[in-house]
Design an enzyme around this catalytic site. Sequence first.
Site, PDB file in Angstrom:
ATOM      1  N   ASN A   5     -17.833  39.963  21.818  1.00 45.01           N
ATOM      2  CA  ASN A   5     -17.606  41.137  22.663  1.00 45.01           C
ATOM      3  C   ASN A   5     -18.486  42.320  22.280  1.00 45.01           C
ATOM      4  O   ASN A   5     -18.748  43.191  23.111  1.00 45.01           O
ATOM      5  CB  ASN A   5     -16.129  41.523  22.668  1.00 45.01           C
ATOM      6  CG  ASN A   5     -15.338  40.610  23.587  1.00 45.01           C
ATOM      7  OD1 ASN A   5     -15.884  40.095  24.560  1.00 45.01           O
ATOM      8  ND2 ASN A   5     -14.080  40.395  23.277  1.00 45.01           N
TER       9      ASN A   5
ATOM     10  N   GLU B 229     -13.713  32.538  17.201  1.00 50.39           N
ATOM     11  CA  GLU B 229     -14.157  33.520  16.204  1.00 50.39           C
ATOM     12  C   GLU B 229     -13.016  33.740  15.220  1.00 50.39           C
ATOM     13  O   GLU B 229     -11.904  34.093  15.646  1.00 50.39           O
ATOM     14  CB  GLU B 229     -14.456  34.872  16.864  1.00 50.39           C
ATOM     15  CG  GLU B 229     -15.793  35.000  17.532  1.00 50.39           C
ATOM     16  CD  GLU B 229     -16.007  36.398  18.144  1.00 50.39           C
ATOM     17  OE1 GLU B 229     -17.125  36.897  18.061  1.00 50.39           O
ATOM     18  OE2 GLU B 229     -15.066  36.972  18.722  1.00 50.39           O
TER      19      GLU B 229
ATOM     20  N   HIS C  15      -9.845  34.198  17.496  1.00 55.87           N
ATOM     21  CA  HIS C  15     -10.176  34.628  18.857  1.00 55.87           C
ATOM     22  C   HIS C  15     -10.740  33.478  19.684  1.00 55.87           C
ATOM     23  O   HIS C  15     -11.817  32.966  19.392  1.00 55.87           O
ATOM     24  CB  HIS C  15     -11.174  35.794  18.783  1.00 55.87           C
ATOM     25  CG  HIS C  15     -11.525  36.364  20.112  1.00 55.87           C
ATOM     26  ND1 HIS C  15     -12.746  36.936  20.388  1.00 55.87           N
ATOM     27  CD2 HIS C  15     -10.804  36.437  21.262  1.00 55.87           C
ATOM     28  CE1 HIS C  15     -12.763  37.334  21.647  1.00 55.87           C
ATOM     29  NE2 HIS C  15     -11.604  37.046  22.200  1.00 55.87           N
TER      30      HIS C  15
ATOM     31  N   SER D 201      -9.232  40.498  21.018  1.00 56.88           N
ATOM     32  CA  SER D 201     -10.665  40.399  21.280  1.00 56.88           C
ATOM     33  C   SER D 201     -11.413  41.617  20.790  1.00 56.88           C
ATOM     34  O   SER D 201     -12.635  41.636  20.836  1.00 56.88           O
ATOM     35  CB  SER D 201     -10.906  40.186  22.771  1.00 56.88           C
ATOM     36  OG  SER D 201     -10.030  40.965  23.524  1.00 56.88           O
TER      37      SER D 201
HETATM   38  N1  CAA Z   1      -9.352  20.850  30.217  1.00 61.03           N
HETATM   39  C1  CAA Z   1     -10.468  20.275  29.734  1.00 61.03           C
HETATM   40  N2  CAA Z   1     -11.664  20.331  30.340  1.00 61.03           N
HETATM   41  C2  CAA Z   1     -11.728  20.964  31.513  1.00 61.03           C
HETATM   42  C3  CAA Z   1     -10.598  21.588  32.084  1.00 61.03           C
HETATM   43  C4  CAA Z   1      -9.373  21.518  31.382  1.00 61.03           C
HETATM   44  N3  CAA Z   1      -8.274  22.079  31.843  1.00 61.03           N
HETATM   45  N4  CAA Z   1     -10.982  22.167  33.225  1.00 61.03           N
HETATM   46  C5  CAA Z   1     -12.284  21.934  33.361  1.00 61.03           C
HETATM   47  N5  CAA Z   1     -12.744  21.205  32.332  1.00 61.03           N
HETATM   48  C6  CAA Z   1     -14.132  20.773  32.084  1.00 61.03           C
HETATM   49  C7  CAA Z   1     -14.712  20.014  33.248  1.00 61.03           C
HETATM   50  O1  CAA Z   1     -14.400  18.656  33.179  1.00 61.03           O
HETATM   51  C8  CAA Z   1     -16.185  20.248  33.064  1.00 61.03           C
HETATM   52  O2  CAA Z   1     -16.680  19.419  32.031  1.00 61.03           O
HETATM   53  P1  CAA Z   1     -18.053  18.585  32.188  1.00 61.03           P
HETATM   54  O3  CAA Z   1     -19.112  19.637  32.290  1.00 61.03           O
HETATM   55  O4  CAA Z   1     -18.114  17.768  30.951  1.00 61.03           O
HETATM   56  O5  CAA Z   1     -17.867  17.788  33.456  1.00 61.03           O
HETATM   57  C9  CAA Z   1     -16.253  21.684  32.525  1.00 61.03           C
HETATM   58  O6  CAA Z   1     -14.956  21.915  31.938  1.00 61.03           O
HETATM   59  C10 CAA Z   1     -16.541  22.702  33.592  1.00 61.03           C
HETATM   60  O7  CAA Z   1     -15.490  22.674  34.552  1.00 61.03           O
HETATM   61  P2  CAA Z   1     -15.663  22.770  36.143  1.00 61.03           P
HETATM   62  O8  CAA Z   1     -16.720  21.807  36.577  1.00 61.03           O
HETATM   63  O9  CAA Z   1     -14.327  22.691  36.755  1.00 61.03           O
HETATM   64  O10 CAA Z   1     -16.097  24.242  36.387  1.00 61.03           O
HETATM   65  P3  CAA Z   1     -17.490  24.950  36.421  1.00 61.03           P
HETATM   66  O11 CAA Z   1     -18.605  24.020  36.179  1.00 61.03           O
HETATM   67  O12 CAA Z   1     -17.437  25.760  37.644  1.00 61.03           O
HETATM   68  O13 CAA Z   1     -17.379  25.914  35.135  1.00 61.03           O
HETATM   69  C11 CAA Z   1     -16.505  27.585  33.699  1.00 61.03           C
HETATM   70  C12 CAA Z   1     -16.300  26.789  34.988  1.00 61.03           C
HETATM   71  C13 CAA Z   1     -16.318  26.664  32.514  1.00 61.03           C
HETATM   72  C14 CAA Z   1     -15.444  28.666  33.683  1.00 61.03           C
HETATM   73  C15 CAA Z   1     -17.950  28.151  33.706  1.00 61.03           C
HETATM   74  O14 CAA Z   1     -18.175  28.857  34.887  1.00 61.03           O
HETATM   75  C16 CAA Z   1     -18.209  29.053  32.527  1.00 61.03           C
HETATM   76  O15 CAA Z   1     -18.484  28.611  31.430  1.00 61.03           O
HETATM   77  N6  CAA Z   1     -18.124  30.390  32.782  1.00 61.03           N
HETATM   78  C17 CAA Z   1     -18.290  31.379  31.737  1.00 61.03           C
HETATM   79  C18 CAA Z   1     -16.989  31.552  31.033  1.00 61.03           C
HETATM   80  C19 CAA Z   1     -17.075  32.534  29.920  1.00 61.03           C
HETATM   81  O16 CAA Z   1     -18.101  33.175  29.674  1.00 61.03           O
HETATM   82  N7  CAA Z   1     -15.969  32.671  29.207  1.00 61.03           N
HETATM   83  C20 CAA Z   1     -15.860  33.620  28.117  1.00 61.03           C
HETATM   84  C21 CAA Z   1     -15.303  34.876  28.661  1.00 61.03           C
HETATM   85  S1  CAA Z   1     -15.193  36.090  27.406  1.00 61.03           S
HETATM   86  C22 CAA Z   1     -13.728  35.767  26.672  1.00 61.03           C
HETATM   87  O17 CAA Z   1     -12.972  34.936  26.994  1.00 61.03           O
HETATM   88  C23 CAA Z   1     -13.431  36.588  25.496  1.00 61.03           C
HETATM   89  C24 CAA Z   1     -12.937  37.955  25.633  1.00 61.03           C
HETATM   90  O18 CAA Z   1     -12.431  38.438  24.646  1.00 61.03           O
HETATM   91  C25 CAA Z   1     -13.146  38.743  26.834  1.00 61.03           C
END
Ligand code: CAA
Length: 282
Positions: A189, A151, A139, A118
């Site tokens: 990031n 990415e 990424h 990342s």
């Molecule tokens: N497979 C497929 N789809 C799934 C799944 C799985 N295992 N688990 C959940 N989903 C789907 C759900 O069905 C739902 O889809 P719909 O909206 O179409 O119904 C969607 O994903 C959201 O799931 P949930 O309803 O269970 O959960 P939520 O609404 O509370 O959202 C979250 C959870 C997706 C994590 C949301 O809170 C979010 O987007 N958070 C931000 C995450 C983020 O910013 N990630 C990047 C971090 S930075 C990084 O990773 C990079 C780095 O280098 C640091």
Amino acid sequence: MIRRVGVVGCGLMGSGIAEVVARAGYDVVVRELSAELLERGLGRIDASMRRAVERGKLDEAARDAARARIRGTTALEDLAGVDLVIEAVIERMDEKKAVLGALDRIVAPGVVLASNTSSLSITEMAAATRRPDRVVGLHFFNPVPVMPLVEIVRGLATAEEVVAAMREFAGRLGKTVVVARDTPGFIVNRLLIPYLLDAIRVLELGVASREDIDTAITLGLGHPMGPLTLLDFVGLDTTYYIAEAMFQEFKDSRYAPPPLLKQMVLAGWWGRKSGRGFYEYG
Ligand code: CAA
């Protein structure tokens, strides 16, 4: 033609990558350091696919077929026959170089070695191999099955055909691709880390409570998670490593980890994965 994919590391990111790749129809060999870590990683894949079935994103037959395509191993040599490797080991340059250097001797000469780093330099990792033109950044974002972005990071020596091949591969996984030059933090990031660090500084300064900082951002800006919840989700240890790497490169105080972050990492408060971060988890 990519048929079999090797994934190195079955932690938070490696397990998500293995799952998504298998769900797209590829055979996957995923390697962890010990049988215990492997079992935990495969368990994470099972739990995630169970959730996908429950949410109607995957039918049971497709789940079973995807699961059957994933083979776990603790021996890096078992990746010998793969057509692409994605490494997702700990975010430390020495570890990344050791893994890529070893893979370079194990897999066939033309095979692409992709890194899920990342923030670390693809160009530096590539220099640890005899195939710098075949090393590229790929990424993914957490949770990998849900976040639609990949990415692609072009190192100084990365061949254009490798970028094109990764673009096609990520498309087959159902991901949208952006391409970045090999600079610390790439696109996401580069913007995310100063924001997360600032949220910690705002908390440190006593501007507001943890809950109010998160509520302000979720309701005021429409983000799915506030910054402190997102920090717990990404992992405070991971964030600290990324910030340190970016600070070392830029020598810009925007990327310097605040003292509170360092203290929490030293205390083992790594977020959700350790049961405690800015919040407590059962
Ligand atoms: N497979 C497929 N789809 C799934 C799944 C799985 N295992 N688990 C959940 N989903 C789907 C759900 O069905 C739902 O889809 P719909 O909206 O179409 O119904 C969607 O994903 C959201 O799931 P949930 O309803 O269970 O959960 P939520 O609404 O509370 O959202 C979250 C959870 C997706 C994590 C949301 O809170 C979010 O987007 N958070 C931000 C995450 C983020 O910013 N990630 C990047 C971090 S930075 C990084 O990773 C990079 C780095 O280098 C640091």
